[in-house]
Design a protein around this motif. Sequence first.
Motif, PDB file in Angstrom:
ATOM      1  N   ALA A  23       0.831  -1.207   0.000  1.00 10.39           N
ATOM      2  CA  ALA A  23       0.000   0.000   0.000  1.00 10.39           C
ATOM      3  C   ALA A  23       0.865   1.257   0.000  1.00 10.39           C
ATOM      4  O   ALA A  23       0.555   2.226  -0.713  1.00 10.39           O
ATOM      5  N   ILE A  24       1.942   1.255   0.772  1.00  9.30           N
ATOM      6  CA  ILE A  24       2.821   2.432   0.828  1.00  9.30           C
ATOM      7  C   ILE A  24       3.458   2.682  -0.533  1.00  9.30           C
ATOM      8  O   ILE A  24       3.521   3.825  -0.999  1.00  9.30           O
ATOM      9  N   VAL A  25       3.909   1.625  -1.201  1.00  9.01           N
ATOM     10  CA  VAL A  25       4.498   1.800  -2.534  1.00  9.01           C
ATOM     11  C   VAL A  25       3.453   2.365  -3.499  1.00  9.01           C
ATOM     12  O   VAL A  25       3.759   3.227  -4.324  1.00  9.01           O
ATOM     13  N   GLY A  26       2.210   1.923  -3.386  1.00  5.33           N
ATOM     14  CA  GLY A  26       1.145   2.492  -4.213  1.00  5.33           C
ATOM     15  C   GLY A  26       0.984   3.981  -3.965  1.00  5.33           C
ATOM     16  O   GLY A  26       0.838   4.775  -4.910  1.00  5.33           O
ATOM     17  N   LEU A  27       1.051   4.394  -2.702  1.00  5.49           N
ATOM     18  CA  LEU A  27       0.951   5.814  -2.369  1.00  5.49           C
ATOM     19  C   LEU A  27       2.182   6.584  -2.840  1.00  5.49           C
ATOM     20  O   LEU A  27       2.059   7.741  -3.282  1.00  5.49           O
ATOM     21  N   ILE A  28       3.355   5.961  -2.767  1.00  7.61           N
ATOM     22  CA  ILE A  28       4.574   6.598  -3.284  1.00  7.61           C
ATOM     23  C   ILE A  28       4.418   6.857  -4.779  1.00  7.61           C
ATOM     24  O   ILE A  28       4.788   7.928  -5.279  1.00  7.61           O
ATOM     25  N   ARG A  29       3.847   5.898  -5.493  1.00  8.46           N
ATOM     26  CA  ARG A  29       3.631   6.091  -6.943  1.00  8.46           C
ATOM     27  C   ARG A  29       2.642   7.234  -7.193  1.00  8.46           C
ATOM     28  O   ARG A  29       2.841   8.043  -8.107  1.00  8.46           O
ATOM     29  N   GLU A  30       1.589   7.322  -6.388  1.00  8.91           N
ATOM     30  CA  GLU A  30       0.638   8.436  -6.523  1.00  8.91           C
ATOM     31  C   GLU A  30       1.334   9.769  -6.259  1.00  8.91           C
ATOM     32  O   GLU A  30       1.104  10.746  -6.980  1.00  8.91           O
ATOM     33  N   LEU A  31       2.172   9.815  -5.233  1.00  6.34           N
ATOM     34  CA  LEU A  31       2.922  11.026  -4.924  1.00  6.34           C
ATOM     35  C   LEU A  31       3.831  11.407  -6.083  1.00  6.34           C
ATOM     36  O   LEU A  31       3.905  12.578  -6.472  1.00  6.34           O
ATOM     37  N   ALA A  32       4.508  10.423  -6.654  1.00 10.40           N
ATOM     38  CA  ALA A  32       5.416  10.689  -7.768  1.00 10.40           C
ATOM     39  C   ALA A  32       4.663  11.253  -8.971  1.00 10.40           C
ATOM     40  O   ALA A  32       5.162  12.164  -9.646  1.00 10.40           O
ATOM     41  N   VAL A  33       3.471  10.754  -9.240  1.00 11.17           N
ATOM     42  CA  VAL A  33       2.660  11.287 -10.338  1.00 11.17           C
ATOM     43  C   VAL A  33       2.307  12.748 -10.039  1.00 11.17           C
ATOM     44  O   VAL A  33       2.432  13.620 -10.903  1.00 11.17           O
ATOM     45  N   PHE A  34       1.883  13.029  -8.816  1.00 12.26           N
ATOM     46  CA  PHE A  34       1.540  14.394  -8.411  1.00 12.26           C
ATOM     47  C   PHE A  34       2.735  15.332  -8.600  1.00 12.26           C
ATOM     48  O   PHE A  34       2.584  16.461  -9.067  1.00 12.26           O
ATOM     49  N   GLU A  35       3.934  14.854  -8.246  1.00 18.59           N
ATOM     50  CA  GLU A  35       5.138  15.677  -8.346  1.00 18.59           C
ATOM     51  C   GLU A  35       5.768  15.642  -9.737  1.00 18.59           C
ATOM     52  O   GLU A  35       6.804  16.242  -9.962  1.00 18.59           O
ATOM     53  N   LYS A  36       5.134  14.910 -10.669  1.00 25.20           N
ATOM     54  CA  LYS A  36       5.634  14.754 -12.043  1.00 25.20           C
ATOM     55  C   LYS A  36       7.014  14.099 -12.062  1.00 25.20           C
ATOM     56  O   LYS A  36       7.882  14.435 -12.856  1.00 25.20           O
ATOM     57  N   LEU A  37       7.209  13.128 -11.154  1.00 25.80           N
ATOM     58  CA  LEU A  37       8.488  12.439 -11.032  1.00 25.80           C
ATOM     59  C   LEU A  37       8.332  10.918 -11.112  1.00 25.80           C
ATOM     60  O   LEU A  37       9.200  10.183 -10.652  1.00 25.80           O
ATOM     61  N   GLU A  38       7.234  10.455 -11.684  1.00 30.64           N
ATOM     62  CA  GLU A  38       6.988   9.011 -11.700  1.00 30.64           C
ATOM     63  C   GLU A  38       8.086   8.223 -12.412  1.00 30.64           C
ATOM     64  O   GLU A  38       8.305   7.051 -12.102  1.00 30.64           O
ATOM     65  N   HIS A  39       8.814   8.861 -13.315  1.00 32.91           N
ATOM     66  CA  HIS A  39       9.901   8.184 -14.019  1.00 32.91           C
ATOM     67  C   HIS A  39      11.066   7.823 -13.093  1.00 32.91           C
ATOM     68  O   HIS A  39      11.915   7.012 -13.444  1.00 32.91           O
ATOM     69  N   LEU A  40      11.095   8.392 -11.888  1.00 31.99           N
ATOM     70  CA  LEU A  40      12.182   8.118 -10.954  1.00 31.99           C
ATOM     71  C   LEU A  40      11.877   6.991  -9.969  1.00 31.99           C
ATOM     72  O   LEU A  40      12.764   6.541  -9.253  1.00 31.99           O
ATOM     73  N   VAL A  41      10.635   6.526  -9.928  1.00 28.58           N
ATOM     74  CA  VAL A  41      10.233   5.537  -8.921  1.00 28.58           C
ATOM     75  C   VAL A  41      10.688   4.139  -9.331  1.00 28.58           C
ATOM     76  O   VAL A  41      10.275   3.625 -10.367  1.00 28.58           O
ATOM     77  N   VAL A  42      11.539   3.542  -8.501  1.00 28.37           N
ATOM     78  CA  VAL A  42      11.983   2.162  -8.722  1.00 28.37           C
ATOM     79  C   VAL A  42      11.718   1.283  -7.500  1.00 28.37           C
ATOM     80  O   VAL A  42      11.941   0.078  -7.537  1.00 28.37           O
ATOM     81  N   VAL A  43      11.237   1.883  -6.414  1.00 30.18           N
ATOM     82  CA  VAL A  43      10.991   1.132  -5.185  1.00 30.18           C
ATOM     83  C   VAL A  43       9.938   0.044  -5.429  1.00 30.18           C
ATOM     84  O   VAL A  43       9.022   0.228  -6.225  1.00 30.18           O
ATOM     85  N   THR A  44      10.115  -1.075  -4.761  1.00 29.16           N
ATOM     86  CA  THR A  44       9.139  -2.163  -4.789  1.00 29.16           C
ATOM     87  C   THR A  44       8.735  -2.453  -3.342  1.00 29.16           C
ATOM     88  O   THR A  44       9.448  -2.057  -2.405  1.00 29.16           O
ATOM     89  N   PRO A  45       7.638  -3.164  -3.153  1.00 32.86           N
ATOM     90  CA  PRO A  45       7.294  -3.546  -1.780  1.00 32.86           C
ATOM     91  C   PRO A  45       8.424  -4.308  -1.085  1.00 32.86           C
ATOM     92  O   PRO A  45       8.690  -4.083   0.101  1.00 32.86           O
ATOM     93  N   ALA A  46       9.122  -5.171  -1.813  1.00 28.39           N
ATOM     94  CA  ALA A  46      10.213  -5.949  -1.206  1.00 28.39           C
ATOM     95  C   ALA A  46      11.383  -5.060  -0.799  1.00 28.39           C
ATOM     96  O   ALA A  46      11.937  -5.219   0.299  1.00 28.39           O
ATOM     97  N   THR A  47      11.770  -4.110  -1.651  1.00 25.37           N
ATOM     98  CA  THR A  47      12.895  -3.246  -1.283  1.00 25.37           C
ATOM     99  C   THR A  47      12.502  -2.310  -0.139  1.00 25.37           C
ATOM    100  O   THR A  47      13.307  -2.050   0.752  1.00 25.37           O
ATOM    101  N   LEU A  48      11.272  -1.830  -0.156  1.00 25.26           N
ATOM    102  CA  LEU A  48      10.825  -0.969   0.939  1.00 25.26           C
ATOM    103  C   LEU A  48      10.774  -1.749   2.250  1.00 25.26           C
ATOM    104  O   LEU A  48      11.226  -1.253   3.286  1.00 25.26           O
ATOM    105  N   GLU A  49      10.263  -2.967   2.198  1.00 22.01           N
ATOM    106  CA  GLU A  49      10.201  -3.781   3.412  1.00 22.01           C
ATOM    107  C   GLU A  49      11.594  -4.003   3.996  1.00 22.01           C
ATOM    108  O   GLU A  49      11.792  -3.912   5.212  1.00 22.01           O
ATOM    109  N   HIS A  50      12.577  -4.272   3.136  1.00 20.92           N
ATOM    110  CA  HIS A  50      13.944  -4.468   3.615  1.00 20.92           C
ATOM    111  C   HIS A  50      14.468  -3.198   4.298  1.00 20.92           C
ATOM    112  O   HIS A  50      15.124  -3.268   5.342  1.00 20.92           O
TER     113      HIS A  50
END
Length: 160
Positions: free
Chosen positions: A16-43
């Motif tokens: 869910a957090i990664v989904g919200l991060i993607r929404e934030l990136a779209v809002f900030e016009k930075l979605e091309h920079l998002v590479v985080v995954t649930p697994a990397t965030l969990e780690h």
Amino acid sequence: MTAHTLRPATPADCTAIVGLIRELAVFEKLEHLVVVTPATLEHQLFGPRPAAEAVVAETDGQVVAFALFFTNFSTFLGKPGLYLEDLYVQPAHRGSGLGKALLQHLAALAVQRGCGRFEWCVLDWNENAIRFYEKMGATVMPDWRICRVTGPALAALGGG
């Protein structure tokens, strides 16, 4: 008004957090920079050496907002600080007090932990956020600029 619950994030919240991060990136016009995954965030949040922490806000059992933060340090104060990396509230839940509640929660945590500062960055074009933060007592620091080194430049600077 819908009741919201704030709580520390758990590993089960990472998707869910990664989904919200993607929404934030779209809002900030930075979605091309998002590479985080649930697994990397969990780690990074729950692994052997956590790099950050997160608080989520739920309504009706759904995560609708988050704040991701970590400890930094002020050499001038000789104290730790709390640095808010990102705070995001889904558009349908804005104006409900969630952003304020998240900031107040983190400020209380900073006080509890003996921090000398609670700070974050805001995009210069995000006037709504700037007004909101100033209303909450924040000072926007006009003379400071962020310096960032990433990718090949980071490797070169690090001697790679």
